[in-house]
Design a protein around this motif. Structure first.
Motif, short mmCIF file in Angstrom:
data_model
loop_
_atom_site.label_atom_id
_atom_site.label_comp_id
_atom_site.label_asym_id
_atom_site.label_seq_id
_atom_site.Cartn_x
_atom_site.Cartn_y
_atom_site.Cartn_z
N UNK A 56 0.85 -1.19 0.00
CA UNK A 56 0.00 0.00 0.00
C UNK A 56 0.88 1.24 0.00
N UNK A 57 0.49 2.21 -0.78
CA UNK A 57 1.17 3.49 -0.89
C UNK A 57 1.61 4.01 0.49
N UNK A 58 2.91 4.27 0.68
CA UNK A 58 3.37 4.81 1.98
C UNK A 58 2.70 6.13 2.34
N UNK A 59 2.20 6.84 1.33
CA UNK A 59 1.54 8.13 1.55
C UNK A 59 0.03 8.00 1.43
N UNK A 63 -8.79 10.11 1.59
CA UNK A 63 -9.57 11.13 0.89
C UNK A 63 -9.26 11.14 -0.61
N UNK A 64 -8.22 10.43 -1.03
CA UNK A 64 -7.85 10.38 -2.44
C UNK A 64 -8.38 9.10 -3.08
N UNK A 65 -8.63 9.12 -4.41
CA UNK A 65 -8.97 7.87 -5.09
C UNK A 65 -7.77 6.92 -5.10
N UNK A 66 -8.04 5.64 -5.31
CA UNK A 66 -6.98 4.63 -5.24
C UNK A 66 -6.90 3.82 -6.53
N UNK A 67 -5.70 3.70 -7.06
CA UNK A 67 -5.42 2.93 -8.26
C UNK A 67 -4.72 1.64 -7.87
N UNK A 68 -5.26 0.52 -8.33
CA UNK A 68 -4.65 -0.79 -8.09
C UNK A 68 -3.85 -1.21 -9.31
N UNK A 69 -2.58 -1.58 -9.09
CA UNK A 69 -1.74 -2.17 -10.13
C UNK A 69 -1.65 -3.66 -9.84
N UNK A 118 6.37 5.93 -8.89
CA UNK A 118 5.28 6.88 -8.67
C UNK A 118 5.11 7.25 -7.20
N UNK A 119 5.40 6.31 -6.31
CA UNK A 119 5.26 6.64 -4.88
C UNK A 119 6.44 7.45 -4.36
N UNK A 120 7.46 7.63 -5.20
CA UNK A 120 8.62 8.43 -4.78
C UNK A 120 8.37 9.93 -4.93
N UNK A 121 7.21 10.28 -5.53
CA UNK A 121 6.87 11.69 -5.71
C UNK A 121 5.37 11.87 -5.47
N UNK A 126 -3.88 7.41 -4.55
CA UNK A 126 -3.13 6.36 -3.85
C UNK A 126 -2.81 5.24 -4.83
N UNK A 127 -1.74 4.52 -4.53
CA UNK A 127 -1.37 3.34 -5.32
C UNK A 127 -1.35 2.10 -4.43
N UNK A 128 -1.83 1.00 -4.98
CA UNK A 128 -1.66 -0.31 -4.35
C UNK A 128 -1.13 -1.25 -5.43
N UNK A 129 -0.10 -2.00 -5.10
CA UNK A 129 0.43 -3.02 -6.01
C UNK A 129 0.07 -4.39 -5.45
#
Length: 354
Positions: A56-59, A63-69, A118-121, A126-129
């Motif tokens: 799960x995205x460290x950030x 409140x943000x939408x979430x994108x699953x990879x 992407x999670x480095x910036x 949000x991102x989930x892999x």
């Protein structure tokens, strides 16, 4: 700050390790271990359920939408016609050979690098892999076991091999047992009720019926009689005729709806193996699909099944490699395809709105 070529190198190195580690469906533990160890090495804290691994995205901000990879770690069994060792990750002239290299190790390893990039910036989402298990058999210990444990998902990209063109729709699958009943008797005395004859009208209807709603990307819903079994010997009237029907639904038909419709039109007994593998679709007007088109990609409909069928949120397939190589002997992916995928994923997703 890592260079893009370093991410490409990491993706290829990970893929080589996975190819060298047999991970046929339901036997993915060692491959899942490699994924878990690699993710920790990258500095993330992975979650695991059975052989499904996710980060799960460290950030993460609810409140943000979430994108699953998402991509899968399991493979089919190697076919007998391999001329190479399917578990030897050999590179020749920029081509990486090995079982699972194309389906879908290229997407699996590329998307993990994209998660890192992407999670480095800062991003607006949000991102989930998720590296999922048992995709090739739609198993109960695969993605359906992991999804309930994840935060709310708004959109998913599935890294199946699509030549880096977006598959905006995917056919569903439903398999039916159709059973015609008769009554046994002696063939010489014209006794009994022949179950094969009882089944003939149903066979004709299955062959001839055409579903009305045709999809722009997937075409018609298709129903095919694929297996028929009846009888025990030449002089005994068969009292049962069993049939298998393969149904590939487009996005206009729900599996339960199709099942009920078929039951109304057949006199034989009808049983569905499952309703869970549904057709999926994303609106071609979605911002990411519009951006894909602007980047020169061509949306299409996919006839092959993936973990998309088990997702209850919008999704599309986009990954390196070609579907035609999947499940074939001497499977391969080009290093240039992995490089191209990482570049295009970054262009598509960095700073994007989902």
């Amino acid at each position: 700050m890592m260079l893009q070529e370093e991410y490409v190198s990491d993706a290829v190195d990970l893929l080589k390790k996975l190819i060298a580690t047999p991970s046929v469906s339901r036997n993915e533990k060692e491959a899942a271990d490699i994924m878990e160890q690699t993710i920790r090495k990258y500095g993330f804290e992975p979650h695991r359920e059975a052989n499904n691994i996710w980060i799960i995205d460290p950030h993460y901000d609810e409140s943000r939408p979430t994108l699953l990879l998402n991509a899968h770690i399991d493979t089919v069994k190697p076919v007998a016609s391999w001329t190479r060792n399917p578990f030897s990750p050999d590179v020749e002239d920029g081509v990486l050979y090995g079982l699972g290299s194309n389906d879908c190790g290229g997407g699996l390893c590329s998307l993990l690098q994209i998660f890192r990039m992407l999670t480095a910036k800062p991003q607006q989402y949000n991102l989930i892999y998720l590296a999922s298990a048992e995709e090739e058999v739609s198993g109960k210990d695969g993605i359906t076991r992991a999804l309930p444990l994840l935060p709310h998902i708004d959109l998913a990209i599935v890294g199946e091999p699509t030549g880096m063109n977006p598959a905006v729709a995917e056919k569903g699958l439903m398999v039916l047992d159709v059973i015609a009943h008769g009554k046994s008797g002696h063939a010489a005395r014209n006794e009994g009720v022949n179950a094969i004859y009882e089944a003939l009208d149903d066979m004709r209807w299955i062959r001839d019926y055409k579903f009305e709603k045709v999809s722009e990307f997937l075409g018609p819903t298709k129903m095919t009689l694929t297996v028929v079994n009846a009888g025990t010997q030449h002089n005994v009237i068969p009292d049962k005729c069993t049939m298998l029907v393969d149904i590939r639904t487009n996005e206009f038909y729900d599996n339960e709806e199709v099942y009920e419709f078929i039951c109304q039109h057949l006199k034989s007994e009808v049983k569905a193996h499952s309703f869970r593998l549904k057709s999926s679709r994303i609106d071609p007007a979605h911002p990411l699909i519009r951006k894909c088109v602007a980047m020169g990609m061509k949306p299409f409909g996919s006839p092959t099944l993936s973990d998309q069928a088990l997702m209850h949120f919008p999704s599309f397939k986009l990954g390196p490699g070609e579907s035609s190589r999947s499940h074939s002997a001497d499977e391969f992916i080009k290093i240039s395809e992995i490089r191209d995928a990482i570049s295009k994923y970054e262009t598509l997703l960095d700073g994007a709105t989902i």
